[in-house]
Write a protein that holds these residues in place. Structure first.
Motif, short mmCIF file in Angstrom:
data_model
loop_
_atom_site.label_atom_id
_atom_site.label_comp_id
_atom_site.label_asym_id
_atom_site.label_seq_id
_atom_site.Cartn_x
_atom_site.Cartn_y
_atom_site.Cartn_z
N ASN A 66 0.87 -1.19 0.00
CA ASN A 66 0.00 0.00 0.00
C ASN A 66 0.90 1.24 0.00
OD1 ASN A 66 -1.73 2.14 0.60
ND2 ASN A 66 -3.02 0.89 1.95
N GLU A 67 0.87 1.97 -1.09
CA GLU A 67 1.77 3.12 -1.24
C GLU A 67 1.54 4.20 -0.18
OE1 GLU A 67 4.22 3.09 -3.23
OE2 GLU A 67 3.68 1.28 -4.37
N GLU A 68 0.39 4.15 0.48
CA GLU A 68 0.09 5.15 1.51
C GLU A 68 1.05 5.05 2.71
OE1 GLU A 68 -2.15 7.64 1.29
OE2 GLU A 68 -2.48 6.94 -0.77
N VAL A 69 1.68 3.86 2.88
CA VAL A 69 2.60 3.72 4.01
C VAL A 69 3.91 4.48 3.78
CG1 VAL A 69 1.66 1.44 4.55
CG2 VAL A 69 3.75 1.62 3.20
N ASN A 70 4.17 4.86 2.54
CA ASN A 70 5.44 5.54 2.22
C ASN A 70 5.62 6.81 3.04
OD1 ASN A 70 6.08 3.57 0.39
ND2 ASN A 70 5.36 4.72 -1.40
N TYR A 101 4.90 7.27 6.01
CA TYR A 101 5.29 6.97 7.39
C TYR A 101 6.65 6.26 7.47
CZ TYR A 101 0.30 7.82 7.97
OH TYR A 101 -0.94 8.38 7.95
N LEU A 102 7.21 5.89 6.32
CA LEU A 102 8.44 5.10 6.33
C LEU A 102 9.62 5.76 7.06
CD1 LEU A 102 8.49 3.35 2.82
CD2 LEU A 102 8.05 2.34 5.06
N PRO A 103 9.86 7.07 6.86
CA PRO A 103 10.99 7.68 7.58
C PRO A 103 10.91 7.48 9.10
CG PRO A 103 10.24 9.14 5.85
CD PRO A 103 9.23 8.04 5.93
N ALA A 104 9.71 7.68 9.65
CA ALA A 104 9.54 7.51 11.10
C ALA A 104 9.70 6.05 11.50
CB ALA A 104 8.16 8.02 11.53
N ILE A 105 9.20 5.13 10.64
CA ILE A 105 9.33 3.70 10.93
C ILE A 105 10.80 3.29 10.89
CG2 ILE A 105 8.79 1.38 10.07
CD1 ILE A 105 6.06 2.53 9.16
N HIS A 106 11.56 3.83 9.92
CA HIS A 106 12.99 3.53 9.85
C HIS A 106 13.70 3.98 11.12
CE1 HIS A 106 13.44 1.83 5.91
NE2 HIS A 106 12.78 2.83 5.33
#
Length: 598
Positions: free
Chosen positions: A394-398, A400-405
């Motif tokens: 789901n491209e919508e998660v992109n 949030y990726l920086p915070a998840i990283h």
């Protein structure tokens, strides 16, 4: 020329067939349609559920009906409301290019006034359940004295449900010169009687072997203790993560209890039985068709008419009394050319039923083991890994990726994978770690003889004494019910129930001895202690106190009641009462309602 055109169907039907995406007629359609189109004849067609029987009689019926006349010309009788509506819907789809043809459904649980209005407007084809149809004939709302065709669909199911007299009354209101088409999965004697009484030299076609099961269904049985049925059901579900199933119980009560417990334990389950309102049943079935429910727990009557092609498993939580009913159950899976599995959870005493079913359906059962806890953990682990692999991103998660990283910083690939799969794996591991083996092994002859010697009984069973009898309102049947409900066992786990005036005897398999004695330790009903002990001999008589039994209060209780009226009467309805277990702690007795089986 298409295969359907070769059967002799007209252009209106062929256009509808094209719209529906049908490409190749099923075997029952290939055999039935030419016969019904060419001749005015009676027909008996034997074919399993899910083989395309509705189209087999629906196409010829539509082609033969005069749509310019408003007279009712065709009557289709079906066992349930769900099947009635399903047939009506399919008939309307088949006849979409036939101008002026109306098919009306008549069934209970809906407004009879509205149904009467639809009939009055003109209905060349009526699809009805027997009860509502008989009611409308009695009220003079519908006239079937001039029909040309009468179809009995799922005839064996209708007769199993007790509609024999209704069907006879309905058919007696139809003309003798009509054509009668009988479609059934099995041919019990009641169906043969109907055919003989109301049909004239019918032609007969059989798809597969008469009364047999379909070859797309694999039949399996799992041998467990009576008290382990529900645990076995959960394990079978957990061992099949993609399960989409119907779970069959004998009674409405068991159906509701099993469904409620499954929901409580986190499964996507629902109940379908006769005590639900029609609106509730519709909601459950809609959720099931949308796969919001993965395990539909149902009674045999309520499940009739379920038409869902991709059911993966049928689970017989309890075996039915009639073999024909098992054939219908297993026919809910393996439909439309797909494969399916019919699972049976049984106790040792029910093995003979498996052999009887094998002979009837001419197919063998596979004896399988209930998966162990660690096997289920492995299955769920691999299922989760595959689910992760096949999940679309789901491209919508992109966003949030920086915070998840940032949160996952410092983890290497292996550690990350371990943590992700541990989220699900740990849940199953914690639940199943150190759980017992549920499989009940059939003992060989030497083991049975050994059990007989150790437990003063024969055939590996144990004989028990219980201090209630005829003066407490019991006969063998009501006492067996009381014991079955109290112990939460299958009725076949208890046998040789012998009721005397003030006491009784019964038998169980030796493996159940500890459970039975523990259950009746300090056990009270209506304020009176009910004591169970192991009997000295297979036929009763003198009894011994087993080391595992703690019936110390029995003598004291009898002394208290000597010469007095007993506290709490044990009526024949006593089996319906829930017992109360007395738990003694530091000399103080407290009341605790017994935990249910589920």
């Amino acid at each position: 020329m298409t295969k359907f055109e070769a059967l002799g169907l007209n252009s209106a039907l062929l256009n509808a067939i094209t719209d529906l995406g049908f490409e190749t007629p099923s075997e029952v359609q290939e055999k039935s349609i030419p016969i019904l189109l060419e001749d005015e004849t009676d027909l008996v067609a034997l074919a399993q559920t899910g083989t395309g029987k509705t189209a087999a009689f629906g196409f010829p019926l539509i082609q033969k009906i005069d749509s310019n006349s408003r007279t009712t010309q065709g009557l289709i009788l079906s066992p349930t409301r769900e099947l009635c509506l399903q047939i009506t819907n399919e008939m309307q789809l088949y006849s979409k290019y036939v101008q002026g043809l109306n098919t009306v459904a008549i069934y209970g649980g809906a407004s009879i006034t509205e149904q009467a209005r639809q009939i009055k407007r003109g209905a060349q084809i009526v699809v009805a359940t027997p009860g509502r149809m008989k009611d409308m004939i009695g009220r003079g709302i519908i006239d079937i004295s001039k029909i040309d065709y009468c179809i009995l669909d799922e005839a064996d199911e209708m007769l199993n449900m007790g509609f024999y007299e209704d069907i006879k009354d309905i058919l007696s209101n139809t003309p003798k010169e009509k054509s009668t088409w009988l479609f059934s999965a099995t041919m019990p004697k009641e169906v043969a009687t109907i055919a003989k009484k109301f049909m004239h030299h019918p032609k007969e076609i059989t798809v597969g072997t008469k009364n047999s099961g379909v070859d797309t269904v694999q039949h399996e049985y799992y041998l467990v203790g009576g008290r382990d049925r529900y645990s076995a059901l959960k394990r079978l579900s957990d061992a099949n993560p993609g399960i989409f199933s119907v779970v069959f119980c004998r009674t409405k009560r068991d159906t509701q209890k099993v469904a409620e417990k499954l929901i409580e334990d986190g499964y996507n389950a629902g109940a379908l039985h006769g005590d639900l309102s029609q609106n509730q049943r519709d909601l459950v079935m809609n959720a099931f068709r949308k796969k919001q429910i993965q395990m539909l727990v149902a009674t045999d009557v309520a499940a009739r008419g379920i038409d869902v092609d991709d059911i993966t498993h049928v689970i017989n939580y309890q075996l039915p009394d009639e073999i024909e009913t098992y054939t219908h159950r297993s026919g809910r899976t393996g439909r439309a050319g797909k494969s399916g599995i019919s699972m049976v959870i049984i106790t040792r005493s029910e093995l003979r039923k498996i052999h009887a079913i094998e002979k009837k359906i001419k197919q063998n059962f596979i004896a399988k083991k209930i998966p162990s806890g660690i096997e289920i953990c492995e299955i769920q682990l691999y299922h989760l890994a595959n689910k992760i692999r096949t999940t679309e991103i789901n491209e919508e998660v992109n966003h949030y990726l920086p915070a998840i990283h940032d949160v996952l910083e410092g983890m290497d690939r292996d550690e990350l994978i371990q943590k992700i799969v541990s989220v699900e794996f740990t849940r199953f591991y914690n639940y199943y770690n150190k759980t017992k083996d549920l499989n009940s092994v059939e003992p060989d002859r030497r083991e049975k003889n050994k059990g007989a010697s150790d437990d003063f009984s024969s055939n590996g069973s144990v004989r028990y004494f219980i201090n209630v009898g005829e003066r407490d309102g019991y006969d063998w049947m009501s006492l067996k019910d009381f014991l079955k409900d109290t112990l939460q066992l299958d009725k076949n786990d208890l046998f040789r129930v012998d009721v005397k005036e003030s006491f009784s005897f019964f038998n169980s398999e030796a493996a159940l001895k500890d459970q039975i004695l523990e259950t009746f330790t300090d056990f009270k009903v209506n304020g009176r202690f009910v004591n169970v002990e192991v009997s000295d001999s297979p036929e009763g008589g003198r009894r011994r106190r087993d080391k595992g039994a703690k019936g110390k209060r029995d003598g004291r209780d009898r002394n208290k009641s000597k010469g007095k009226k007993r506290e709490g009467s044990f009526s024949k309805g006593g089996s319906r009462r829930s017992g109360t277990k007395q738990v003694t702690s530091s000399g103080n007795r407290r009341s605790k309602k017994r935990d249910g089986f589920y």
